[in-house]
Enzyme design. Structure first.
Site, mmCIF file in Angstrom:
data_model
loop_
_atom_site.group_PDB
_atom_site.id
_atom_site.type_symbol
_atom_site.label_atom_id
_atom_site.label_comp_id
_atom_site.label_asym_id
_atom_site.label_seq_id
_atom_site.Cartn_x
_atom_site.Cartn_y
_atom_site.Cartn_z
ATOM 1 N N CYS A 79 0.856 -1.144 0.118
ATOM 2 C CA CYS A 79 0.103 0.019 -0.096
ATOM 3 C C CYS A 79 0.846 1.088 0.032
ATOM 4 C CB CYS A 79 -0.854 0.034 1.315
ATOM 5 S SG CYS A 79 -1.913 1.284 1.377
ATOM 6 N N SER A 274 -2.991 18.343 1.642
ATOM 7 C CA SER A 274 -1.805 17.245 1.726
ATOM 8 C C SER A 274 -0.309 17.992 1.298
ATOM 9 C CB SER A 274 -1.904 16.264 0.469
ATOM 10 O OG SER A 274 -3.153 15.507 0.654
ATOM 11 N N HIS A 291 2.638 8.592 7.436
ATOM 12 C CA HIS A 291 2.030 8.180 5.873
ATOM 13 C C HIS A 291 0.766 9.180 5.726
ATOM 14 C CE1 HIS A 291 -0.832 5.831 7.826
ATOM 15 N NE2 HIS A 291 -1.351 5.016 6.869
#
Length: 375
Positions: A79, A274, A291
């Site tokens: 992932c 982000s 993350h």
């Protein structure tokens, strides 16, 4: 759930990276401490997005010697995040048009649509994002901190970026289930045949996760008749051989972004910013970064906390003016921005410890989760 700030003892092999405004849950710290007691575990690091997982914490890195623990990597091997530069210009597209042209990407690509050599992956839903916190999101550069680097990457505030967060789909689940049936949650001696077999499967899952993110991006760009170039692709659920403090061992990352692979994206919730960052590779953090924002609430409690304040339609629009495509009424509550920590606290902790330098702040424009209505 209490707000716990944790400071490890100077000689401890447990470390948590946090700032004063970093929200950490006591259960996550307990899980980190329990994991640190596993046989042959040398050091563990909790990152600012640390939160409880199924037995093991998420948002952490673990360094062991002589043996490694597949259960720490979990069921979504590979992932990670892939960021694509596109030629989509926001002021030429409305959100309605972007959403309509995209349609649904929930169904797997047909076998004859796969690139040559990928046929063996057909049973693992190629070209699909998956559930949980996975997403694909168009983003706009909102703030630039390193203009020269942005220029070198040929990025601009006018052209959109595409961030894809997904993993190895059912392959990682199959690998973990097989391992747990045979070995439980015990680690594998690194020199054993069983360990070599796991590492081979682990690499296949990493490769597939990388290819699947490419397929997702490509099928989305095709719907918009756009071109794109992949700027980065970094996994945050993986196992790698590593040398720490002169010790040869195994670095487990469970929701931990590598800091030794160049530029990375640290995403907030779907209603938050982000960040594109330049990492500083350091043993202090086990060569790892947060993350993402990290969960604040468990999935089972989200709907009861939010049901009286919002409906699903309201949650599909964010305070930043972006849109979230998610027809699963349970999932859209589970993935509401309120269920996550503010990204600002996560970033402050990494900035204050010198783990990252900001390159750009990215603002969500259109987020795809699913068009499947699960009720």
């Amino acid at each position: 759930m209490g707000n716990t700030l944790y400071s490890a003892a100077p000689q401890s092999h447990i470390q948590v990276i946090a700032a004063e405004n970093t929200w950490l849950e006591g259960k996550a710290i307990q899980q980190l401490e329990t994991t640190a007691q596993l046989p042959d575990m040398v050091r563990v690091v909790g990152l600012p997005d640390l939160h409880p997982g199924r037995g093991y914490p998420v948002g952490a890195a673990f360094f062991s010697q002589s043996r490694f623990y597949p259960a720490l990597i979990g069921n979504d091997i590979g992932c990670g995040m892939a960021l694509w530069k596109t030629d989509l210009v926001l002021n030429k597209w409305s959100l309605d048009k972007l959403e309509k042209k995209l349609g649904s990407i929930d169904s797997s690509l047909e076998e004859d649509e796969l690139p040559e050599g990928m046929e063996e992956y057909f049973c693992y839903s190629p070209g699909t994002i998956g559930g949980g916190n996975h997403f694909a999101e168009l983003q706009q550069i909102d703030e630039i901190y390193q203009p020269e680097l942005i220029e070198a990457l040929q990025l601009s505030k006018q052209e959109l970026l595409l961030l894809v967060h997904s993993g190895s789909r059912g392959m990682g689940q199959m690998i973990l289930e097989q391992h747990v049936r045979q070995h439980g949650h015990k680690g594998l001696e690194a020199s054993s045949l069983q360990a070599q077999n796991y590492l081979q499967q682990h690499q296949q899952a990493l490769d597939y996760a990388h290819l699947n993110r490419q397929l997702i991006a490509q099928r989305m760009l095709e719907r918009w008749r756009a071109e794109g170039d992949c700027l980065l692709d970094v996994s945050h659920n993986l196992l790698t051989p590593c040398v720490i403090d002169g010790i040869d061992g195994w670095l487990h990352r469970k929701g931990a972004t590598p800091s030794d692979q160049g530029l990375v994206v640290i995403p907030g919730s779907r209603g938050d910013y982000s960040y594109l960052v330049q990492p500083t590779a350091t043993e202090q953090s086990l060569f790892s970064l947060a993350h993402g924002a990290g969960r604040k609430w468990g999935r089972s409690e989200c709907k009861s906390r939010l049901d009286g304040r919002y409906n699903a339609q309201q949650l599909s629009r964010t305070v930043l003016g972006s849109r979230v495509i998610c027809l699963d009424n349970q999932l859209i509550f589970q993935e509401a921005p309120e269920a996550y920590k503010p990204i600002s606290g996560v970033m402050d902790a990494m900035l204050q410890t010198g783990l990252v330098k900001l390159v750009a702040r990215l603002k969500p424009v259109l987020t795809y989760k699913t068009r499947k209505n699960q009720g």
